[in-house]
Design an enzyme around this catalytic site. Structure first.
Site, mmCIF file in Angstrom:
data_model
loop_
_atom_site.group_PDB
_atom_site.id
_atom_site.type_symbol
_atom_site.label_atom_id
_atom_site.label_comp_id
_atom_site.label_asym_id
_atom_site.label_seq_id
_atom_site.Cartn_x
_atom_site.Cartn_y
_atom_site.Cartn_z
ATOM 1 N N GLY A 123 0.826 -1.198 0.000
ATOM 2 C CA GLY A 123 0.000 0.000 0.000
ATOM 3 C C GLY A 123 0.860 1.247 0.000
ATOM 4 N N ALA A 124 0.193 2.383 0.150
ATOM 5 C CA ALA A 124 0.882 3.668 0.239
ATOM 6 C C ALA A 124 1.808 3.654 1.452
ATOM 7 C CB ALA A 124 -0.145 4.790 0.383
ATOM 8 N N SER A 163 4.278 1.886 2.359
ATOM 9 C CA SER A 163 4.503 0.587 2.992
ATOM 10 C C SER A 163 5.970 0.173 2.903
ATOM 11 C CB SER A 163 3.623 -0.469 2.323
ATOM 12 O OG SER A 163 3.989 -0.618 0.967
ATOM 13 N N ALA A 202 11.710 5.475 -13.958
ATOM 14 C CA ALA A 202 10.685 6.224 -13.227
ATOM 15 C C ALA A 202 9.502 6.466 -14.157
ATOM 16 C CB ALA A 202 11.256 7.551 -12.747
ATOM 17 N N THR A 203 8.327 6.025 -13.750
ATOM 18 C CA THR A 203 7.140 6.191 -14.593
ATOM 19 C C THR A 203 6.302 7.395 -14.187
ATOM 20 O OG1 THR A 203 5.866 4.732 -13.163
ATOM 21 C CG2 THR A 203 6.985 3.706 -15.036
ATOM 22 N N HIS A 228 11.406 10.913 -3.445
ATOM 23 C CA HIS A 228 11.894 9.589 -3.844
ATOM 24 C C HIS A 228 13.321 9.675 -4.372
ATOM 25 C CE1 HIS A 228 8.990 6.241 -3.672
ATOM 26 N NE2 HIS A 228 8.110 7.202 -3.476
#
Lengths: 170, 170, 170
Positions: free
Chosen positions: B11-12, B14, B35-36, B51
């Site tokens: 999840g977010a 995590s 990186a998308t 990130h």
């Protein structure tokens, strides 16, 4: 071999139904598929059709949106392995029909341990997101969580699916 | 040691990305980071910057919101370990671009088993909350769930993260 | 036997509180229950009453919506086992009070390893649904995810609950 009561939980598109079908069809057939889905709109009709299309020969499908206890009792008389897909839609139907959820759930929990055929039940885990804005959704996930706990307590096996893979909780 | 295909779900917040980076940087570098993410607004720019700030030296970053197959093919020619972060944003980009999701996903699934470098893919599990109100969100979580299942089937290793800790599904 | 720090995560109605109470009451009592819930409305009062009704004799309840560090410090002086239920509501209260979440979380993380009594903390996993529409919800699940990761890092034991059953992450 799957005997007794198996509960399969997981999120949307986690492979719950496929796992349930694998467990049931590993037993001698024919098998009973109790479908609780009701097609209110085109999207739901599509989802039901996709699920049906994926099932092999040898299934007897019973559509029972509400009286799950009656459907399970009838299926038990045939001694055939049974798949209930899914508890979440059944719960939705019970709530929409204005029935007493606790009472209906209690009847199901009373029935299950006495069944002689193997039964695999599928449920959607819906309680792992942000608390929903509306009261009905909060109530629904409370009911779903409690039902899953009650069934897990009497189940012989509980699986939690993610990405098509099982984690065995019990 | 991580070789072949690894899928990291969770999840977010995590700890998916951190775990992915640990697995990749345990291999000899330099490493390729695909990186998308696309920064449509300030909040997204912040998230991307956070990130990036957390990543060590030795990474070659490739920004590729849409043509993941092309980016993976190019990376494979360099024989370097690759991290794809993340499938969920890629899927969002594919949908927003009006491309055919099933076709794009199929191309990815066809490509992955033939890659010679180790590849770690990160995906957000989004299917464990209440059914979303809007059709696009429901469609999105169907696509995401199917993509995760398809990749999990061909993956050598699948981890599900919670609170920074892994559960190994495969 | 439960000693040190235990973190219990799970979704709504996953059996987190019950598991936490079982772990704590397996130790010699009396036990301290730090309740972070604030009853803003009738629904919340109901939920609190249900939780209280389920607890056995031998609990000393401390209501502390905000100053968790102070409540834990006081409880530690009594050397009694402590249950914190729950981190998620505490985080909500900290945000609503306009306090600095990172600073408050850091104080908690600093305190926990030095406590001498066993402490069991309960948290709601909220990051496994569709990305929420509103910014505050996204911020909240970021904070919750980070807090769970930080506590999991220093915890002796981490459980993830589903349908009343634990998966041990650590």
């Amino acid at each position: 071999m799957t005997t007794g009561i198996t509960l399969i939980l997981g999120g949307a598109r986690s492979g719950k139904s496929r796992m349930a079908e694998q467990l049931v069809t590993a037993l001698p057939g024919p098998w009973v598929y109790i479908a609780t889905a009701q097609a209110f709109d085109a999207e739901m009709q599509d989802r039901i059709r996709q699920h049906q299309g994926g099932r092999a020969e040898g299934w007897v499908t019973v559509e029972e949106p509400l009286d799950l206890v009656a459907a399970l009792t009838r299926a038990n008389a045939t001694a055939r392995p049974v798949l209930v897909d899914c508890l979440t839609l059944w719960l939705t139907n019970v709530m929409l029909a204005g029935r007493e959820v606790e009472a209906e759930a209690a009847k199901l929990i009373d029935l299950l341990p006495g069944l002689t055929m193997p039964v695999v039940l599928v449920g959607n885990e819906v309680g792992l997101g942000i608390v929903p804005d509306n009261r009905l959704s909060r109530l629904f996930r409370d009911h779903a969580g409690r039902l899953h706990q009650d069934i897990a307590r009497i189940a012989d096996k509980v699986l939690f699916m993610a990405a098509g893979l099982p984690m065995q909780l019990k």
